[in-house]
Design an enzyme around this catalytic site. Structure first.
Site, mmCIF file in Angstrom:
data_model
loop_
_atom_site.group_PDB
_atom_site.id
_atom_site.type_symbol
_atom_site.label_atom_id
_atom_site.label_comp_id
_atom_site.label_asym_id
_atom_site.label_seq_id
_atom_site.Cartn_x
_atom_site.Cartn_y
_atom_site.Cartn_z
ATOM 1 N N SER A 1 27.915 -77.419 57.193
ATOM 2 C CA SER A 1 27.991 -77.211 58.489
ATOM 3 C C SER A 1 27.293 -78.229 59.401
ATOM 4 O O SER A 1 27.374 -78.287 60.680
ATOM 5 C CB SER A 1 27.516 -75.909 58.848
ATOM 6 O OG SER A 1 25.936 -75.966 58.204
ATOM 7 N N GLU B 1 31.926 -65.826 52.190
ATOM 8 C CA GLU B 1 32.146 -66.138 53.641
ATOM 9 C C GLU B 1 33.337 -65.404 53.986
ATOM 10 O O GLU B 1 34.409 -65.682 53.637
ATOM 11 C CB GLU B 1 32.142 -67.463 53.825
ATOM 12 C CG GLU B 1 32.175 -67.538 55.365
ATOM 13 C CD GLU B 1 32.119 -69.272 55.741
ATOM 14 O OE1 GLU B 1 31.504 -69.907 54.825
ATOM 15 O OE2 GLU B 1 32.148 -69.515 57.071
HETATM 16 O O1 KIV Z 1 27.931 -75.416 55.482
HETATM 17 C C1 KIV Z 1 27.393 -74.334 55.544
HETATM 18 O O2 KIV Z 1 26.398 -74.195 56.294
HETATM 19 C C2 KIV Z 1 27.672 -73.200 54.508
HETATM 20 C C3 KIV Z 1 27.466 -71.732 55.125
HETATM 21 C C4 KIV Z 1 28.301 -71.358 56.113
HETATM 22 C C5 KIV Z 1 27.370 -70.883 54.095
HETATM 23 O O3 KIV Z 1 28.345 -73.268 53.634
#
Ligand code: KIV
Length: 265
Positions: A44, A180
């Site tokens: 993310s 998720e």
């Molecule tokens: O990349 C990320 O932050 C994630 C979370 C949303 C679980 O995979």
């Protein structure tokens, strides 16, 4: 230093696990001091740190760079790092080489997205001593195949598929599982039927723990945050207080509430 067996024991005692994403040393130190159970160096970071429109452009070099920074800031906390898009899907050997980079950078486990198709890779890594965190439901690296960031497992067939995937990944050796954006009832079924800790994000309150993107939890992300997130800076005086409110809310089961959860159909 907290370990995967510690987290498993806490989950077995019905203690809720509080996890946040983290991308740098300063936040890692703050989160560790606040008592976070685990840190996720999530891809993310491509969206909230780099300003990309998806997680797809994030490279293995970038993940290793951020993982090393987090590991320098938090020396006693369990750190999971995301295997980025294109660094593990080819075959288990490619996944092993990529996971080795992230472990060398300071991660204690790697997270990979996908169900059935990842069973062989999860087994290959865990048999070679690499803790694996599975990621099911809304898997952002598949955003184009999913047709957007949508809730998954809403009908009976896809819910059953996710339950089967969760069981197969667990049998293959995954030690933890992120769920998720799936209906709360399905996440509860998975949590009661697999023995490893489930960590929800938009998956209701029955999971063994919760994770949020740090920038969503601190109200830093520009624009609208996902419905399942909450800005813990609202009502807090500073970052420490907001982080501590998040941890307390997860531990006491007050977060996530119904407003952050999804129903089937
Ligand atoms: O990349 C990320 O932050 C994630 C979370 C949303 C679980 O995979």
């Amino acid at each position: 230093m907290s370990t995967l067996p510690d987290l498993q024991q806490r989950a077995n005692r019905d203690e809720k696990l509080a996890m946040l994403t983290c991308y740098d040393a300063s936040f890692a130190a703050r989160l560790e001091a606040a008592g976070i159970d685990a840190l996720l160096v999530g891809d993310s970071l491509g969206m909230v740190f780099q300003g990309q429109t998806s997680t797809l452009p994030v490279s293995l070099d970038e993940m290793a760079y951020h993982t090393a920074a987090v590991a320098r800031g938090a020396r006693h906390t369990f750190i999971i790092a995301d295997l980025p898009f294109g660094s593990y899907q080819e075959n288990p050997g490619q996944a092993l080489r990529s996971a080795a980079r992230l472990l060398a950078a300071g991660a204690h486990a790697v997270k990979l997205e996908g169900g059935d198709v990842m069973v062989e890779t999860a087994a290959f890594l865990s048999e070679r001593g690499i803790p694996v965190c599975a990621h099911l439901g809304l898997t952002p690296q598949s955003v184009h195949a999913l047709g957007g960031y949508r809730v998954q497992g809403k009908d009976d067939a896809s819910a059953q598929q996710l339950l089967n995937d969760a069981k197969r990944l667990t049998l293959a050796g995954a030690g933890m599982m992120v769920l998720e954006a799936i209906p709360a009832r399905l996440a509860e079924q998975i949590t009661t039927q697999v023995p490893i800790p489930t960590i929800g994000i938009g998956a209701g309150s029955a999971c063994n723990g919760q994770v949020l993107v740090l920038y969503d939890a601190l109200g830093i992300t520009p624009g609208k945050i996902p419905r399942f997130a909450h800005n813990f800076m609202a009502g807090s005086h500073n970052i420490e207080e907001a982080i501590s409110h998040y941890i307390q809310a997860v531990k006491s089961g007050t977060f996530p509430g119904a407003a952050h959860s999804f129903q089937p159909g």
